[in-house]
Design a protein around this motif. Structure first.
Motif, short mmCIF file in Angstrom:
data_model
loop_
_atom_site.label_atom_id
_atom_site.label_comp_id
_atom_site.label_asym_id
_atom_site.label_seq_id
_atom_site.Cartn_x
_atom_site.Cartn_y
_atom_site.Cartn_z
N CYS A 1 0.84 -1.21 0.00
CA CYS A 1 0.00 0.00 0.00
C CYS A 1 0.87 1.25 0.00
CB CYS A 1 -0.94 0.02 1.21
SG CYS A 1 -1.99 1.48 1.25
N GLY A 2 1.92 1.23 0.82
CA GLY A 2 2.85 2.34 0.84
C GLY A 2 3.14 2.87 2.22
N HIS A 3 4.14 3.74 2.31
CA HIS A 3 4.60 4.28 3.59
C HIS A 3 4.71 5.80 3.46
CE1 HIS A 3 6.35 4.61 7.43
NE2 HIS A 3 7.57 4.22 7.19
N ALA A 4 3.56 6.46 3.65
CA ALA A 4 3.54 7.93 3.70
C ALA A 4 3.69 8.27 5.18
CB ALA A 4 2.24 8.48 3.14
N VAL A 5 4.92 8.33 5.64
CA VAL A 5 5.32 8.11 7.04
C VAL A 5 4.32 8.58 8.11
CG1 VAL A 5 7.22 8.28 8.68
CG2 VAL A 5 7.68 8.24 6.23
N GLY A 6 4.05 9.89 8.16
CA GLY A 6 3.14 10.38 9.20
C GLY A 6 1.73 9.81 9.07
N ALA A 7 1.35 9.41 7.88
CA ALA A 7 0.01 8.90 7.63
C ALA A 7 -0.08 7.39 7.83
CB ALA A 7 -0.41 9.24 6.20
N THR A 8 1.06 6.70 7.82
CA THR A 8 1.05 5.24 7.75
C THR A 8 0.27 4.57 8.89
OG1 THR A 8 3.06 5.17 6.45
CG2 THR A 8 2.51 3.17 7.70
N GLY A 9 0.58 4.91 10.13
CA GLY A 9 -0.10 4.27 11.27
C GLY A 9 -1.60 4.50 11.23
N ILE A 10 -1.98 5.63 10.68
CA ILE A 10 -3.42 5.94 10.60
C ILE A 10 -4.05 5.20 9.42
CG2 ILE A 10 -5.11 7.83 10.40
CD1 ILE A 10 -2.81 9.56 11.75
N MET A 11 -3.32 5.10 8.31
CA MET A 11 -3.79 4.27 7.19
C MET A 11 -4.03 2.84 7.66
SD MET A 11 -2.50 1.63 5.12
CE MET A 11 -0.71 1.75 4.91
N GLN A 12 -3.07 2.29 8.45
CA GLN A 12 -3.20 0.91 8.96
C GLN A 12 -4.45 0.79 9.85
OE1 GLN A 12 0.78 1.17 10.86
NE2 GLN A 12 1.20 -0.80 9.92
N THR A 13 -4.64 1.80 10.71
CA THR A 13 -5.79 1.78 11.63
C THR A 13 -7.09 1.88 10.84
OG1 THR A 13 -4.39 2.88 13.25
CG2 THR A 13 -6.77 2.89 13.68
N ASN A 14 -7.12 2.76 9.85
CA ASN A 14 -8.32 2.92 9.03
C ASN A 14 -8.68 1.62 8.31
OD1 ASN A 14 -8.27 5.53 9.91
ND2 ASN A 14 -7.92 6.47 7.91
N GLU A 15 -7.65 0.90 7.89
CA GLU A 15 -7.88 -0.38 7.23
C GLU A 15 -8.60 -1.35 8.18
OE1 GLU A 15 -7.49 -1.36 4.23
OE2 GLU A 15 -7.44 -3.55 4.28
N ILE A 16 -8.12 -1.42 9.41
CA ILE A 16 -8.75 -2.31 10.40
C ILE A 16 -10.20 -1.85 10.65
CG2 ILE A 16 -8.70 -3.12 12.80
CD1 ILE A 16 -6.30 -4.25 11.50
N VAL A 17 -10.40 -0.53 10.76
CA VAL A 17 -11.75 0.01 11.01
C VAL A 17 -12.70 -0.46 9.90
CG1 VAL A 17 -13.14 2.13 11.07
CG2 VAL A 17 -11.00 1.99 12.39
N LEU A 18 -12.27 -0.37 8.64
CA LEU A 18 -13.13 -0.80 7.53
C LEU A 18 -13.51 -2.27 7.66
CD1 LEU A 18 -11.55 1.00 4.41
CD2 LEU A 18 -13.50 1.72 5.81
N HIS A 19 -12.54 -3.11 8.04
CA HIS A 19 -12.83 -4.55 8.20
C HIS A 19 -13.79 -4.80 9.35
CE1 HIS A 19 -10.14 -6.40 5.21
NE2 HIS A 19 -9.40 -5.31 5.39
N LEU A 20 -13.60 -4.08 10.46
CA LEU A 20 -14.46 -4.31 11.62
C LEU A 20 -15.89 -3.81 11.34
CD1 LEU A 20 -12.15 -3.58 14.70
CD2 LEU A 20 -12.39 -5.65 13.33
N ARG A 21 -16.00 -2.83 10.45
CA ARG A 21 -17.34 -2.36 10.06
C ARG A 21 -17.96 -3.22 8.95
NH1 ARG A 21 -16.37 3.81 8.36
NH2 ARG A 21 -16.15 4.88 10.36
N GLY A 22 -17.16 -4.09 8.35
CA GLY A 22 -17.64 -4.86 7.20
C GLY A 22 -17.70 -4.05 5.93
N GLU A 23 -16.82 -3.02 5.83
CA GLU A 23 -16.84 -2.12 4.67
C GLU A 23 -15.60 -2.26 3.80
OE1 GLU A 23 -17.28 1.85 6.20
OE2 GLU A 23 -19.33 1.53 6.90
N ALA A 24 -14.86 -3.38 3.93
CA ALA A 24 -13.57 -3.47 3.23
C ALA A 24 -13.67 -4.07 1.83
CB ALA A 24 -12.57 -4.25 4.08
N GLY A 25 -14.89 -4.19 1.32
CA GLY A 25 -15.07 -4.62 -0.08
C GLY A 25 -14.49 -5.99 -0.36
N LYS A 26 -13.78 -6.10 -1.49
CA LYS A 26 -13.29 -7.40 -1.96
C LYS A 26 -12.25 -8.02 -1.02
CE LYS A 26 -13.82 -6.66 -6.93
NZ LYS A 26 -13.09 -6.07 -8.06
N ARG A 27 -11.61 -7.19 -0.20
CA ARG A 27 -10.57 -7.76 0.66
C ARG A 27 -11.08 -7.99 2.09
NH1 ARG A 27 -10.13 -2.43 0.40
NH2 ARG A 27 -9.32 -1.26 2.17
#
Ligand SMILES: [Zn+2]
Lengths: 181, 397
Positions: free
Chosen positions: B342-368
């Motif tokens: 996905c990538g490493h936009a340093v200051g954003a990375t930890g939040i990108m990772q967290t947002n990914e988990i949030v989408l999965h826990l909500r059931g909103e992560a689409g095909k993945r």
């Protein structure tokens, strides 16, 4: 922008940022001389650069002994007896004061890597070895370069000894290590 | 301490370079997405925490000032956090404290980073100059002048681990690279969605032994934003909150030679343990449904399996060999593609990772989507040899 105006612009910016003019021309010619729309990204050469003088403070003797006397020093905590290299004027464990001790300059590689892709300041020197070396008599390890003919032969546990460069600048790179024996 | 939930998320595309947008414009885009996701107005934000790593990357010292201004957040309180690769995780940790303490009800956490404006004119490439900008965050007195790179600092630990346990092997590392690049194929914001083979990875050029080109994460530009709210305040927003049930952080000796051992990331072990204790997790491999771990390098992801107690020390390689961490496995790791895919936009990375988990826990992560995910782990690490680690355990009701 026409070619002549571009070249004048490139020359002025090259001087401002301290880069050769032909390199600025190379980087910007395409974008600056083609017909970009008014909303196309507009990029300009730039730099961030600060000149400094840095005092080594309480660590000064470490660098001075290398620079002037080719001696490698560590420090020993007067309270808990831990020996530090790189040196510390204060012990981070018991907060005791430390005193200077001379080290023999032999030690072992704790771990290493070989750098094949480096920053723009080092890219011409690759490949080179960077290693943590625990000097005999010290409790901590120092990061340094290890120079050897066959760069693939670096190993954890390898015995090394310090080398003082002939031309020394007062920087940590005044020393490096070689296989001992 | 108040319970803290995530009520809105937004992540921009991660790219190698965004010439169309400045850092403050990227942040704006992600903030707007997060506000829309939460059904929130900017007036409902009480304070802001900014995660921005490297001032050279933004060509601006104290860049948070100008993001805050551009977002129209004046005169709300705002602070900036910078902890290397862990900047996103640390910003989240600081935001958590703002809300958990009761000081503020709603906190906006903004991670953003550029990097590729850094340019090495000699080679015409960004990377060597990006690495130079990073090198100023190494110890300037004793370590930076040796020419050790960021990859080098993690390679040193990986070699020490290899020496002690006989792994991670180059083959196991290559498998992690293939997994994360493949996972990125299903993530619409990823920078490097490519179908790779183990052979491609093994044959890619050496960067810092034992890491090759495809063992390394990417430099990315992008922004990721989330909104934190206390349990009471969360009711003002339209999405079911995802709760931060556990949070742990540690900052180890940054001069790695001062550490007791070089072969593991002590900060990661402590941070994971603290987060698990707080969340009541006893058997991570059984209780966690998916994890986003900080795969700055393939070798560090393999060591992270051990540091997060998915297995015994020295057994990390087995989890990739047995397929446990694949998207279809028992505990999928880096379904987003991670920093490698996905990538490493340093200051954003930890939040990108967290947002990914949030989408999965909500059931909103689409095909993945990881089916039925209830509990997720985020690991955010940074600094030489993972000096900093922040771990978060997220859960849905
Ligand atoms: Zn002491």
């Amino acid at each position: 922008m026409d070619k002549q105006t571009f070249l004048t612009w490139a020359g002025r910016n090259a001087r401002r940022i301290g880069v050769k003019k032909d390199l600025v021309v190379q980087a910007f010619e395409k974008a600056m001389t083609s017909q970009a729309g008014p909303d196309a990204p507009f990029e300009v050469p730039d730099t961030m650069h600060i000149n400094m003088r840095y005092s080594y403070g309480g660590q000064s003797r470490f660098f001075r002994e290398i620079f002037e006397n080719k001696r490698l020093m560590g420090t020993r905590c007067s309270a808990c007896s831990k020996v530090f290299c790189p040196p510390r004027t204060n012990c981070p464990h018991c907060y005791g004061r430390t005193e200077w001790v001379e080290l023999r300059g032999t030690g072992k590689i704790l771990s290493y890597t070989t750098v094949y892709f480096a920053t723009s300041s080092y890219i011409k020197q690759v490949p080179y070895i960077v290693a943590y070396i625990k000097l005999d008599g010290a409790d901590t390890a120092i990061l340094s370069n290890v120079e050897m003919k066959d760069i693939g032969k670096a190993r954890v546990g390898m015995e090394v000894k310090v080398v003082f460069r002939n031309q020394r600048d007062g920087r940590i790179t005044d020393i490096y290590f070689r296989e001992n024996g | 301490m108040k319970r803290v939930g995530i009520v809105g998320v937004g992540t921009t595309q991660f790219r190698s370079r965004w010439t169309e947008k400045t850092y403050f414009e990227l942040a704006f885009d992600a903030v707007k997405m997060a506000l829309e996701d939460a059904g929130a107005a900017k007036e409902q934000i009480d304070c802001v925490v900014y995660g921005i790593y490297n001032d050279f990357f933004e060509r601006q010292f104290q860049p948070d000032l100008f993001v805050h201004d551009y977002l129209g957040m004046a005169p709300k309180p705002g602070i900036r956090v910078s902890t290397g690769g862990a900047t996103g995780g640390s910003a989240l940790s600081a935001g958590f404290a703002q809300v958990a303490s009761g000081l503020y009800d709603v906190c906006l956490v903004v991670g953003v980073e550029k990097s590729a404006d850094c340019l090495d004119y000699e080679s015409g490439k960004s990377s060597p100059e990006v690495l130079k900008a990073i090198s100023y965050t190494a110890d300037m007195t004793y370590e930076q002048p040796t020419g050790r790179t960021a990859a080098g600092s993690f390679a040193l630990t990986t070699i020490a681990h290899l020496e002690k346990y006989g792994n991670p092997t180059e083959l196991q590392m290559a498998k992690v690279s293939v997994k994360n690049h493949t996972n990125a194929l299903l993530n619409p914001v990823s920078q490097s969605p490519i179908a790779l083979t183990v052979d491609d990875v093994m044959k890619s050029p050496m960067i810092a032994y034992p890491f090759k080109r495809y063992d390394n994460c990417l430099y990315s530009e992008g922004s990721a934003v989330l909104i934190l709210a206390s349990e009471d305040a969360a009711k003002r927003f339209r999405k079911q909150p995802v709760w931060i049930q556990g949070i742990g952080a540690a900052l180890d000796w940054a001069i790695i030679g001062n550490r007791k051992d070089l072969y593991s990331f002590e900060s990661s072990r402590i941070a994971a343990k603290k987060a698990y204790t707080m969340a009541g997790i006893q058997h991570p491999l059984e209780e966690i449904d998916l994890a986003e771990l900080h795969d700055a390098f393939t070798g560090t992801e393999l060591i992270a399996y051990e540091d997060c107690f998915f297995c015994e020390e020295g057994q990390g390689g087995r989890l990739i060999d047995d397929g446990i961490v694949e998207a279809s496995g028992k505990l999928p790791v880096n379904v987003s593609g991670g920093l490698i895919g996905c990538g490493h936009a340093v200051g954003a990375t930890g939040i990108m990772q967290t947002n990914e988990i949030v989408l999965h826990l909500r059931g909103e992560a689409g095909k993945r989507q990881v089916a039925g995910a209830r509990t997720g782990l985020v690991q955010s690490i940074g600094g030489p040899g993972a000096a900093w680690t922040v771990c978060l355990v997220l859960e849905r009701e």
